[in-house]
Design a protein around this motif. Structure first.
Motif, PDB file in Angstrom:
ATOM      1  N   CYS A 176       0.896  -1.282  -0.022  1.00  0.00           N
ATOM      2  CA  CYS A 176       0.107   0.066   0.063  1.00  0.00           C
ATOM      3  C   CYS A 176       0.966   1.224  -0.025  1.00  0.00           C
ATOM      4  O   CYS A 176       1.812   1.340   0.534  1.00  0.00           O
ATOM      5  CB  CYS A 176      -0.934  -0.088   1.356  1.00  0.00           C
ATOM      6  N   ALA A 177       0.387   2.308  -0.596  1.00  0.00           N
ATOM      7  CA  ALA A 177       1.251   3.627  -0.593  1.00  0.00           C
ATOM      8  C   ALA A 177       0.235   4.484  -1.267  1.00  0.00           C
ATOM      9  O   ALA A 177      -0.806   4.558  -2.002  1.00  0.00           O
ATOM     10  CB  ALA A 177       2.268   3.371  -1.447  1.00  0.00           C
ATOM     11  N   TYR A 178       0.526   6.050  -0.912  1.00  0.00           N
ATOM     12  CA  TYR A 178       0.179   6.956  -1.498  1.00  0.00           C
ATOM     13  C   TYR A 178       1.097   7.385  -2.699  1.00  0.00           C
ATOM     14  O   TYR A 178       2.203   7.814  -2.283  1.00  0.00           O
ATOM     15  CB  TYR A 178      -0.101   8.236  -0.626  1.00  0.00           C
ATOM     16  N   CYS A 179       0.771   7.255  -3.878  1.00  0.00           N
ATOM     17  CA  CYS A 179       1.448   7.604  -5.214  1.00  0.00           C
ATOM     18  C   CYS A 179       1.143   8.815  -5.622  1.00  0.00           C
ATOM     19  O   CYS A 179       0.072   9.130  -6.151  1.00  0.00           O
ATOM     20  CB  CYS A 179       1.255   6.329  -6.102  1.00  0.00           C
ATOM     21  N   GLN A 180       2.311   9.714  -6.125  1.00  0.00           N
ATOM     22  CA  GLN A 180       2.076  10.939  -6.446  1.00  0.00           C
ATOM     23  C   GLN A 180       1.806  10.809  -8.022  1.00  0.00           C
ATOM     24  O   GLN A 180       2.364   9.987  -8.908  1.00  0.00           O
ATOM     25  CB  GLN A 180       3.296  11.799  -6.623  1.00  0.00           C
ATOM     26  N   ARG A 181       0.783  11.532  -8.586  1.00  0.00           N
ATOM     27  CA  ARG A 181       0.257  11.535  -9.964  1.00  0.00           C
ATOM     28  C   ARG A 181       1.139  12.805 -10.795  1.00  0.00           C
ATOM     29  O   ARG A 181       1.634  13.575  -9.955  1.00  0.00           O
ATOM     30  CB  ARG A 181      -0.953  11.956 -10.232  1.00  0.00           C
ATOM     31  N   PRO A 182       1.196  12.768 -11.984  1.00  0.00           N
ATOM     32  CA  PRO A 182       1.894  13.940 -12.759  1.00  0.00           C
ATOM     33  C   PRO A 182       1.589  15.271 -12.108  1.00  0.00           C
ATOM     34  O   PRO A 182       2.130  16.265 -12.221  1.00  0.00           O
ATOM     35  CB  PRO A 182       1.776  13.601 -14.308  1.00  0.00           C
ATOM     36  N   SER A 183       0.294  15.324 -11.954  1.00  0.00           N
ATOM     37  CA  SER A 183      -0.460  16.406 -11.562  1.00  0.00           C
ATOM     38  C   SER A 183      -0.047  17.079  -9.983  1.00  0.00           C
ATOM     39  O   SER A 183      -0.230  18.237  -9.685  1.00  0.00           O
ATOM     40  CB  SER A 183      -1.899  16.491 -11.690  1.00  0.00           C
ATOM     41  N   GLY A 184       0.793  16.222  -9.199  1.00  0.00           N
ATOM     42  CA  GLY A 184       1.200  16.443  -8.027  1.00  0.00           C
ATOM     43  C   GLY A 184       0.339  15.919  -6.795  1.00  0.00           C
ATOM     44  O   GLY A 184       0.795  15.761  -5.697  1.00  0.00           O
ATOM     45  N   GLU A 185      -0.788  15.530  -7.339  1.00  0.00           N
ATOM     46  CA  GLU A 185      -1.949  14.873  -6.307  1.00  0.00           C
ATOM     47  C   GLU A 185      -1.249  13.452  -6.067  1.00  0.00           C
ATOM     48  O   GLU A 185      -0.848  12.947  -6.919  1.00  0.00           O
ATOM     49  CB  GLU A 185      -3.228  14.782  -7.162  1.00  0.00           C
ATOM     50  N   ALA A 186      -1.606  13.071  -5.024  1.00  0.00           N
ATOM     51  CA  ALA A 186      -1.220  11.758  -4.388  1.00  0.00           C
ATOM     52  C   ALA A 186      -2.423  10.847  -4.234  1.00  0.00           C
ATOM     53  O   ALA A 186      -3.506  11.521  -3.709  1.00  0.00           O
ATOM     54  CB  ALA A 186      -0.445  11.793  -3.109  1.00  0.00           C
ATOM     55  N   THR A 187      -2.421   9.844  -4.723  1.00  0.00           N
ATOM     56  CA  THR A 187      -3.644   8.820  -4.688  1.00  0.00           C
ATOM     57  C   THR A 187      -3.296   7.557  -3.978  1.00  0.00           C
ATOM     58  O   THR A 187      -2.085   6.973  -4.125  1.00  0.00           O
ATOM     59  CB  THR A 187      -4.306   8.638  -6.050  1.00  0.00           C
ATOM     60  N   TYR A 188      -4.182   6.966  -3.210  1.00  0.00           N
ATOM     61  CA  TYR A 188      -4.055   5.766  -2.661  1.00  0.00           C
ATOM     62  C   TYR A 188      -3.987   4.685  -3.478  1.00  0.00           C
ATOM     63  O   TYR A 188      -4.840   4.441  -4.390  1.00  0.00           O
ATOM     64  CB  TYR A 188      -5.013   5.454  -1.471  1.00  0.00           C
TER      65      TYR A 188
END
Length: 108
Positions: free
Chosen positions: A19-31
């Motif tokens: 499990c992790a919060y992964c950063q998207r190219p937009s800068g937002e992090a998603t679980y």
């Protein structure tokens, strides 16, 4: 580049779900979650990518971020038929962050 460089709060759930919060190219992090039992197994007491169900034959499973790059190292105790021994695998070798999701990539 491994997923850990663009992810935070990396941990294991139920001994085999990464499990992790992964950063998207937009800068937002998603679980995101990735069931390691679907991509990592054991053969003759050794880890094997593109196999299944490592947790079925492992004990003392834990994840630590180690070294100067804080690489995600999965530690386990495996039994090769001659008794248990400690083993580990660097999850960054074959897992990436793809647009905010943990993804397995064929690497070996």
């Amino acid at each position: 580049m491994g997923f850990h460089n663009s992810s935070m709060n990396i941990h294991l759930r139920d001994r085999h779900v990464l499990c992790a919060y992964c950063q998207r190219p937009s800068g937002e992090a998603t679980y995101s979650e990735l069931d390691l039992d679907s991509i990592l197994g054991t053969v003759k007491g050794k880890f094997k990518w593109s196999a299944e169900n490592f947790s079925g034959s492992a004990s003392d499973i834990y994840l630590e971020q180690e070294g100067p790059m804080y690489e995600p190292i999965l530690h386990v105790q495996l039994d090769d038929g001659d008794g248990p021994y400690d083993d580990y695998v660097n999850l960054a070798y074959c897992i990436k962050n793809e647009d905010g999701k943990l993804k397995y990539m064929d690497c070996f």
